[in-house]
Design a protein around this motif. Structure first.
Motif, mmCIF file in Angstrom:
data_model
loop_
_atom_site.group_PDB
_atom_site.id
_atom_site.type_symbol
_atom_site.label_atom_id
_atom_site.label_comp_id
_atom_site.label_asym_id
_atom_site.label_seq_id
_atom_site.Cartn_x
_atom_site.Cartn_y
_atom_site.Cartn_z
ATOM 1 N N HIS A 20 -51.635 18.241 -3.910
ATOM 2 C CA HIS A 20 -51.584 18.872 -2.590
ATOM 3 C C HIS A 20 -51.839 20.388 -2.697
ATOM 4 O O HIS A 20 -52.665 20.942 -1.988
ATOM 5 N N SER A 23 -55.332 21.271 -3.411
ATOM 6 C CA SER A 23 -56.277 21.123 -2.299
ATOM 7 C C SER A 23 -56.070 22.182 -1.215
ATOM 8 O O SER A 23 -57.034 22.645 -0.629
ATOM 9 N N VAL A 24 -54.837 22.585 -0.952
ATOM 10 C CA VAL A 24 -54.650 23.543 0.147
ATOM 11 C C VAL A 24 -54.598 25.004 -0.295
ATOM 12 O O VAL A 24 -54.831 25.899 0.504
ATOM 13 N N ARG A 25 -54.245 25.277 -1.558
ATOM 14 C CA ARG A 25 -54.225 26.669 -2.016
ATOM 15 C C ARG A 25 -54.819 26.792 -3.416
ATOM 16 O O ARG A 25 -54.308 27.538 -4.249
#
Lengths: 612, 86
Positions: A20, A23-25
Motif C-alpha cells: 500500500h 503504491s500511494v507514497r
C-alpha cells in the motif's frame, strides 16, 4: 492537515501494508542511514524498499524456501530492513540475530538456528564470506543455505508472487537472551505486529507528520518494532544510525534529531544518562531539540534522576520535559504494553520504601530518607488489559499490593517457539478465583495506581543492565568456567541498584581447595589473576563489567536443599558483609567497592544497613 | 598539535581509564587487556570517540576490540598517524 493515527487499520498483514505504501507514497523517503552517525550514506524510498523486498522474496521463492525460517545476520544498516520485509514478502519467517563478533563463539547462533529450525541465513556480500567460513565448521549452521541479499539482480522482482499469508501467519521469531541452553523465540504473527503498531501509533500520538530518529540495534525488539516497523506502519521517514556510532559519541543522536527535526526518538534509560555525562556543555552548541515530542524511555528501570538531569542539561537547547515518555513493554507482548499521554509530562510519585520492599504500596511518610520515587509507565491502550496478580496464589492483587504484571490482549504473542511447557505456563495463565484468562505472565513486579502502571522490580532474577536482559545463571556459568580454581555451579550473579545509575553486577563465587591454597601462599597475586580471568570472561561473553567479585570458601554459597543457588540470600549476606570471604584482606579487587555500589539489591530491594 | 608519540597516547589513555574506572592511573598496567579492566563495548566505543577527538582523526568504534591493550592501541595509532601524514 494531518491524517488520523490509524492509517493501516484495514490491513491484515505487513505485506499488504508495505504494498500500500509503495503504491500511494512510493517516491517518499522511508529510511535514511547515517554513516558514522553523521554522514548521509544511503536512503530507501517506499518503492525502493518494495522493489528490494520483492527481489529478495523472489529469490527465496525460486529456491523453494517459502514457509521456512531465515536467520537475518546483518551488521548495522538498511540491508537488514530490506531483508526483513523481503522475508515477509516471500512467506518466510524472519529470525533477527546479532552478527557474532570475531572473538565471540557461534554457540548462541547455533542454538537459535537449532531452536528456530531455520533453513537459511540471509546476510550481506561483505559478511557472507566470513559467515560461510565460520558457519561451515558448525554442525547446524553448516547445513543452512546462505544468501547475500544486497547483490541480487533487481530483475528478479518481476518473478515475485504474492505469498499466501494472513493475520494469523507467523511474521517474526524474536529471540530474547535465554538462559544457558534454552534460547527463547517469541512467536509473533502479522496480527500481533499490526495490533502493537496500532497501539504505539495511538499512544505516542503519531500522525503522518511524525519524524523518527533512532540508533537502537535493529535486531532487538525495541529497535525493530519501534524504530523500523512503526515508521513503516505510519508511512513516514526515519533516520537511523548504528548503536556503535551513538556509543562512540552520544551527541550524534541529539544532532540527528536537531538536523532532521525528529519528533519521536527514544532509548533505554542508560542512553539519556550517557548523554548527560558525555555531552558536556561545549558539545551542546547548535543543538535544537524543540521538535522532539516523544522521547520514549523503556526496557530498563526508568530513573527520575536521569530524566531531571537530562531535562536540566538540554532545556536550554529546546528540550521539553513533557516530551519524556516513560513506557513499559516486552517481546512477549510484541513490544509496547503501557505508556502515558504523549503531550503530558511524566508522572513521578513518591512511596514508602519499606512498604515497597514488603510488596505493599503506601504513600510516603514524613521521613524523606524512607521514600522511594517511582516513574509511572502510563496505561494500556486499545483494549489491552494489564493487572497485578499475586504470583503465589494467582489471585488479582488488592490496590495496595504489589504483584506480578499480567497482560491479555491481541498483541500478546503466540508463545515461545518449540517450548510448549514454558509457553503454557507463561502465556496461558488464568486467575485462580475467577478463571479469567488467558494472561501473559511477565515476570515483572508492579502495581497500578491512579491509572498508572508502576514497575518495581523483577520476579525472576533477571539482571537488566543497559536495557538488556541477562540471566544470572548464564553469567554464573561463564564465571565458573573462567578459571580452573573456580567451582562451576557454585556462584551467584546479582544486580545492585546504584543511586540513579545503571544497575551494577556483583559476582559471588566459590573457589576450590587448590585455589584457597594458592591464595594462601601467593596472596594478592593469585587473587588478581582470578579477578582478571573472571572479568575478561564476563565482558567477552555478556558485554558486562563486573563491579565487584567476591571469592568465598568452598561449600559456603547459600543454596536450597535441592542444590539451587539462593541468589537473594547470597545478596543479603553480601550487603551485610557476612559472606565467608577467602582472605578478605587481599580481596580489594572491586573497581567499585561495596559502599559505593551499595544501595539496594535491584531484584529484591534488600536494604543496606544504615540506609533506610 | 604536533603528532603525539606513543608515550603521549599511552599517558592519555591511562589518565582516561583511571578517570573512567575510578582507579589510580598508576595502577593501570598498559599491557593488561581492556577486557580485564572490565571496559564494556559502550565504554570502549566512547573511549575511541574521545581519543579520536583528541587526536583530531576519525577512529573506528570497535578499535579497542582489535587492539586490546593500552600498549597495542598506542602502537597502532602511532603507525596510523604516520601513514596519514604521508
Amino acid at each position: 492537515m494531518s491524517r488520523e493515527a490509524d492509517p493501516a487499520a484495514p490491513f491484515q498483514t505487513l505485506v499488504e501494508l508495505c504494498r500500500h505504501h509503495a503504491s500511494v507514497r512510493g517516491p517518499e523517503l522511508a529510511y535514511r542511514w547515517l554513516r558514522d552517525g553523521e554522514v548521509e550514506d544511503r536512503t530507501l524510498t517506499f518503492s525502493q524498499l518494495d522493489l528490494e523486498a520483492r527481489t529478495i522474496a523472489a529469490q527465496l521463492q525460486a529456491s523453494g524456501l517459502s514457509g521456512g525460517r531465515a536467520l537475518l545476520l546483518y551488521g548495522s544498516g538498511l540491508d537488514f530492513i530490506s531483508a526483513f520485509v523481503g522475508c515477509l514478502y516471500g512467506g518466510v519467517t524472519p529470525v533477527p540475530v546479532s552478527a557474532p563478533r570475531r572473538n565471540q563463539g557461534l554457540s548462541k547462533l547455533h542454538r537459535i538456528a537449532l531452536d528456530s529450525q531455520a533453513t537459511m541465513v540471509l546476510t550481506t556480500e561483505t559478511l557472507l564470506e566470513d559467515a560461510h567460513i565460520r558457519c561451515r565448521e558448525d554442525s547446524v549452521l553448516g547445513t543452512l543455505r546462505c544468501f547475500s541479499t544486497d547483490s541480487l539482480p533487481s530483475a528478479l522482482a518481476e518473478r515475485w508472487q504474492e505469498p499466501d499469508v494472513s493475520g494469523e501467519t507467523l511474521a517474526l521469531l524474536q529471540y530474547t537472551s535465554g538462559s544457558t541452553g534454552s534460547p527463547k523465540g517469541v512467536a509473533a504473527t502479522h496480527g500481533n505486529l499490526l495490533e502493537n503498531q496500532s497501539m504505539i501509533a495511538e499512544a505516542f500520538g503519531h500522525s503522518d507528520e511524525t519524524v523518527f530518529v533512532g540508533w537502537l540495534p535493529l535486531h532487538h525488539d525495541m529497535g525493530l518494532i519501534g524504530n523500523v516497523l512503526q515508521p513503516l506502519y505510519l508511512g513516514i521517514p526515519c533516520t537511523l544510525m548504528a548503536p556503535e556510532a551513538f556509543a562512540q559519541k552520544p551527541v550524534r543522536w541529539l544532532r540527528a534529531i536537531s538536523r532532521y527535526g525528529g519528533t519521536t526518538s527514544g532509548a533505554p534509560n542508560f542512553a539519556y544518562e550517557l548523554c548527560v555525562k558525555r555531552v558536556p556543555e561545549e558539545r551542546r552548541e547548535g543543538l535544537d531539540l524543540g521538535s522532539w515530542k516523544v522521547a520514549y524511555n523503556g526496557a530498563e528501570p526508568i530513573r527520575p534522576e536521569t530524566m531531571e538531569r537530562f531535562a536540566q542539561a538540554f532545556r536550554p537547547y529546546g528540550f521539553r520535559e513533557a516530551a519524556f515518555y516513560p513506557c513499559y513493554g516486552l517481546a512477549e507482548a510484541t513490544l509496547f504494553v503501557t505508556g502515558g499521554l504523549s503531550d503530558a509530562p511524566p508522572v513521578t510519585s513518591t512511596f514508602d520504601g519499606m512498604a515497597l520492599n514488603r510488596r505493599r504500596v503506601a504513600e510516603a511518610g514524613d521521613d524523606p530518607s524512607g521514600c522511594r520515587r517511582l516513574v509511572g509507565c502510563g496505561r494500556p491502550w486499545k483494549g489491552l488489559k494489564v493487572i497485578a496478580v499475586n504470583p503465589a496464589t494467582s489471585v488479582a492483587c488488592e490496590p495496595d499490593e504489589i504483584g506480578e504484571i499480567w497482560i491479555s490482549g491481541k498483541s500478546v504473542a503466540q508463545g515461545y517457539e518449540n517450548q510448549p511447557g514454558l509457553s503454557e505456563a507463561t502465556f496461558h495463565a488464568h486467575l485462580a478465583d475467577t478463571g479469567e484468562g488467558p494472561f501473559l505472565r511477565t515476570g515483572d513486579l508492579g502495581f497500578v495506581r491512579d491509572g498508572q502502571l508502576f514497575v518495581t522490580g523483577r520476579l525472576k532474577d533477571l539482571i537488566i543492565i543497559r536495557g538488556r536482559n541477562h540471566y544470572p545463571q548464564d553469567i554464573e556459568w561463564t564465571v565458573g568456567l573462567s578459571h580452573p580454581f573456580l567451582r562451576p555451579g557454585c556462584g551467584a550473579a546479582v544486580a545492585l541498584e546504584a543511586n540513579g545509575e545503571d544497575d551494577r553486577l556483583v559476582v559471588i563465587q566459590e573457589i576450590d581447595r587448590k585455589g584457597a591454597a594458592a591464595l594462601a601462599s601467593e596472596g594478592s597475586q593469585a587473587a588478581e589473576a582470578l579477578s582478571l580471568a573472571v572479568r575478561a570472561a564476563v565482558v567477552r561473553q555478556h558485554g558486562l563489567r563486573v563491579h565487584d567479585l567476591v571469592l568465598i570458601h568452598p561449600g559456603t554459597l547459600p543454596k536450597t536443599s535441592s542444590g539451587k543457588v539462593r541468589r537473594r540470600a547470597s545478596c543479603e549476606q553480601y550487603l551485610n558483609g557476612t559472606l565467608p570471604m577467602v582472605y578478605p584482606e587481599i580481596q580489594s579487587t572491586g573497581v567499585v567497592d561495596r559502599q559505593r555500589a551499595g544501595a539496594r539489591h535491584a531484584s529484591h530491594r534488600v536494604q543496606t544497613p544504615g540506609e533506610s | 598539535m604536533a603528532t603525539p608519540t606513543a608515550e603521549e597516547i599511552r599517558d592519555w589513555m591511562v589518565l582516561y581509564l583511571g578517570d573512567l574506572l575510578g582507579m589510580d592511573p598508576k595502577e593501570i598496567d598498559t599491557a593488561t587487556s581492556f577486557e580485564a579492566y572490565g571496559l564494556d563495548s559502550t565504554a570502549a566505543a566512547g573511549m575511541s570517540g574521545d581519543l579520536g577527538d583528541w587526536l583530531g582523526i576519525k577512529l573506528d568504534a570497535a578499535l579497542a576490540s582489535e587492539f586490546t591493550t593500552v600498549d597495542a592501541l598506542a602502537a597502532h595509532l602511532v603507525e596510523h598517524l604516520r601513514e596519514e601524514a604521508r
